[in-house]
Design a protein around this motif. Structure first.
Motif, mmCIF file in Angstrom:
data_model
loop_
_atom_site.group_PDB
_atom_site.id
_atom_site.type_symbol
_atom_site.label_atom_id
_atom_site.label_comp_id
_atom_site.label_asym_id
_atom_site.label_seq_id
_atom_site.Cartn_x
_atom_site.Cartn_y
_atom_site.Cartn_z
ATOM 1 N N ARG A 287 0.835 -1.251 0.183
ATOM 2 C CA ARG A 287 0.112 0.137 0.209
ATOM 3 C C ARG A 287 0.722 1.355 0.026
ATOM 4 O O ARG A 287 0.543 2.159 -0.827
ATOM 5 C CB ARG A 287 -0.981 0.137 1.206
ATOM 6 N N LYS A 288 2.105 1.133 0.897
ATOM 7 C CA LYS A 288 2.673 2.436 0.874
ATOM 8 C C LYS A 288 3.549 2.724 -0.407
ATOM 9 O O LYS A 288 3.477 3.950 -0.784
ATOM 10 C CB LYS A 288 4.051 2.057 1.772
ATOM 11 N N GLU A 289 3.842 1.665 -1.225
ATOM 12 C CA GLU A 289 4.351 1.763 -2.530
ATOM 13 C C GLU A 289 3.559 2.408 -3.446
ATOM 14 O O GLU A 289 3.937 3.199 -4.180
ATOM 15 C CB GLU A 289 5.189 0.395 -2.783
ATOM 16 N N GLU A 290 2.322 1.691 -3.298
ATOM 17 C CA GLU A 290 1.469 2.322 -4.318
ATOM 18 C C GLU A 290 0.999 3.857 -4.123
ATOM 19 O O GLU A 290 1.052 4.553 -5.044
ATOM 20 C CB GLU A 290 0.065 1.281 -4.325
ATOM 21 N N SER A 291 0.807 4.175 -2.890
ATOM 22 C CA SER A 291 0.368 5.507 -2.580
ATOM 23 C C SER A 291 1.588 6.409 -2.950
ATOM 24 O O SER A 291 1.590 7.555 -3.263
ATOM 25 C CB SER A 291 0.118 5.730 -1.284
ATOM 26 N N ALA A 297 3.683 10.408 -9.146
ATOM 27 C CA ALA A 297 2.816 10.833 -10.506
ATOM 28 C C ALA A 297 2.296 11.978 -10.580
ATOM 29 O O ALA A 297 2.352 12.863 -11.541
ATOM 30 C CB ALA A 297 2.113 9.562 -10.855
ATOM 31 N N ASP A 298 1.308 12.225 -9.452
ATOM 32 C CA ASP A 298 0.563 13.607 -9.271
ATOM 33 C C ASP A 298 1.714 14.705 -9.458
ATOM 34 O O ASP A 298 1.367 15.765 -10.045
ATOM 35 C CB ASP A 298 -0.253 13.630 -8.180
ATOM 36 N N LEU A 299 2.825 14.676 -8.549
ATOM 37 C CA LEU A 299 3.732 15.770 -8.636
ATOM 38 C C LEU A 299 4.445 16.019 -9.929
ATOM 39 O O LEU A 299 4.505 16.961 -10.188
ATOM 40 C CB LEU A 299 4.909 15.089 -7.490
ATOM 41 N N ASN A 300 4.633 14.910 -10.747
ATOM 42 C CA ASN A 300 5.089 15.027 -12.139
ATOM 43 C C ASN A 300 4.202 16.046 -12.824
ATOM 44 O O ASN A 300 4.594 16.867 -13.489
ATOM 45 C CB ASN A 300 5.590 13.797 -12.589
#
Ligand SMILES: Nc1nc2c(ncn2[C@@H]2O[C@H](COP(=O)(O)OP(=O)(O)OP(=O)(O)O)[C@@H](O)[C@H]2O)c(=O)[nH]1
Ligand SMILES: [Mg+2]
Length: 362
Positions: A287-291, A297-300
């Protein structure tokens, strides 16, 4: 029994109101003290509402939580008061475990007496937290205390066993059914019923009110017949022993069964605990890796949209305020064996009758 190399076994006494839990804990403790050399157990009373316990607990919930005050302040009835007191106590259970672990080298048994209302311990979050916490620290067994004289009717026996069944499947811990009060009613009938469900069904058929006015089996009778088949499977996973907490009959046999249950804990419960923990860790990590991946991705996307803001969007270590450190909190669970304890409080208006004079563990 060797006390130095092995971890102590924790026995959690659970049972219906008045089944004799506290008397059983007292008898067990007296038995261990009468051994040569004496092997004093470490006793925990988790019943906040009890007026007198027949043994001298090392840790007593009543020293930490005032049940009457909890009822008054939270505007609760007796059961809500016990449940809330237990919840409040559970918030400090890490301290209890520390105290117990400090004694791990010197005691063979840690015995927990639970509140009179069984569901308060077995169906509450705090009961589950306490059981899980203890069971991850020490080999733990559940001693399910049955009031034998009150279980001679097949219907009562079955409802008691269904409750036991639910606790076994909830805790998954080694489970010992303790048929108590055999000085009043020997438990042979219960063993017969558990060994062979047909014997139980015969008793059921011959018992009153299992047929209606026309002689047909009642709904209750059919239900119990089917349930006895279900319970037959459950009985295979159980150990049972008959005791009298008054005369001390069967206590040695009970301790023998506890020793066998320790092996069961190590063989079955521990690997299962390790498996569940590893699974939980793996799920958490995934879950940590996914979030993290989602956030990056959002930041990019944001940075691609506004390159000027992205240039300023940097962490400034000097701008961070120092977080206040937790001082660790003071110790407020009391170990009665360490005398006097911090914050000792004696209510002189309500002296507590302590009839027994068992020497406390050194
Ligand atoms: N004859 C007989 N009486 C017993 C035995 N064990 C307990 N009792 C009696 O049963 C009653 C209830 O015993 P407790 O030890 O208070 O039962 P408990 O399960 O702790 O009760 P709660 O905590 O209030 O639910 C008392 O009157 C005891 O003396 C036993 O082995 N034989
Ligand atoms: Mg009790």
């Amino acid at each position: 029994m060797s006390s130095s190399s092995k971890k102590p076994v924790c026995i959690i006494a659970i049972g219906m109101a008045g089944s004799g839990k506290s008397t059983f804990v007292h008898r067990l403790s007296a038995h261990l003290l009468s051994k040569s050399p004496p092997a004093p157990p470490y006793l925990l009373n988790l019943d906040p509402a009890v007026a007198n316990v027949p043994y001298d607990p090392n840790i007593d919930i009543r020293d930490t939580v005032d049940y009457h005050e909890v009822m008054k302040q939270y505007n609760l009835g007796p059961n809500g008061g016990i449940l809330t007191s237990l919840n409040l106590f559970t918030t400090k259970f890490d301290q209890v475990l520390d105290l117990v672990e400090k004694r791990a080298e010197t005691v063979d048994y840690v015995i927990i007496d639970t509140p009179g209302q069984i569901e308060i311990f077995t169906w509450s979050a705090s009961g589950a937290i306490i059981t899980d916490a203890v069971a991850s620290a020490l080999p733990t067994v559940v001693a399910y205390i049955v009031d034998t004289p009150r279980s001679v009717a097949p219907a009562t026996f079955m409802s008691n066993m269904l409750y036991a069944c639910s606790i076994l499947y909830k805790t998954k811990l080694p489970f010992i059914v303790v048929f108590n009060k055999i000085d009043v009613e020997p438990h042979a009938f219960a063993l017969d019923w558990m060994r062979d469900f047909e014997v139980f069904q015969e008793s059921l058929a011959s018992h009153q009110s299992t047929t209606d006015d026309e002689g047909a089996p009642t709904y209750m009778n059919s239900l119990m017949n089917s349930m006895s088949l279900v319970l037959d499977e459950f009985y295979k996973h159980l150990k049972s022993v008959g005791v009298s907490s008054v005369t001390g009959d069967g206590i040695s046999e009970f301790l023998g069964v506890v020793e066998a249950s320790r092996e069961e804990y190590e063989k079955d419960y521990l690997p299962e605990l390790a498996r569940v923990r590893a699974q939980r860790e793996a799920t958490l990590q995934k879950r940590k890796e996914e979030s993290t991946a989602r956030m990056l991705a959002d930041l990019n996307v944001d940075r691609a949209r506004d390159p000027n803001f992205a240039a300023q969007d940097r962490w400034n270590p000097d701008g961070e305020e120092q977080e206040e450190e937790d001082d660790g909190g003071e110790l407020n669970i009391i170990d009665r064996s360490e005398d006097p304890w911090p914050g000792q409080y004696i209510d002189l208006t309500q002296p507590r009758a302590r009839e027994t004079t068992w020497p406390r563990p050194a």
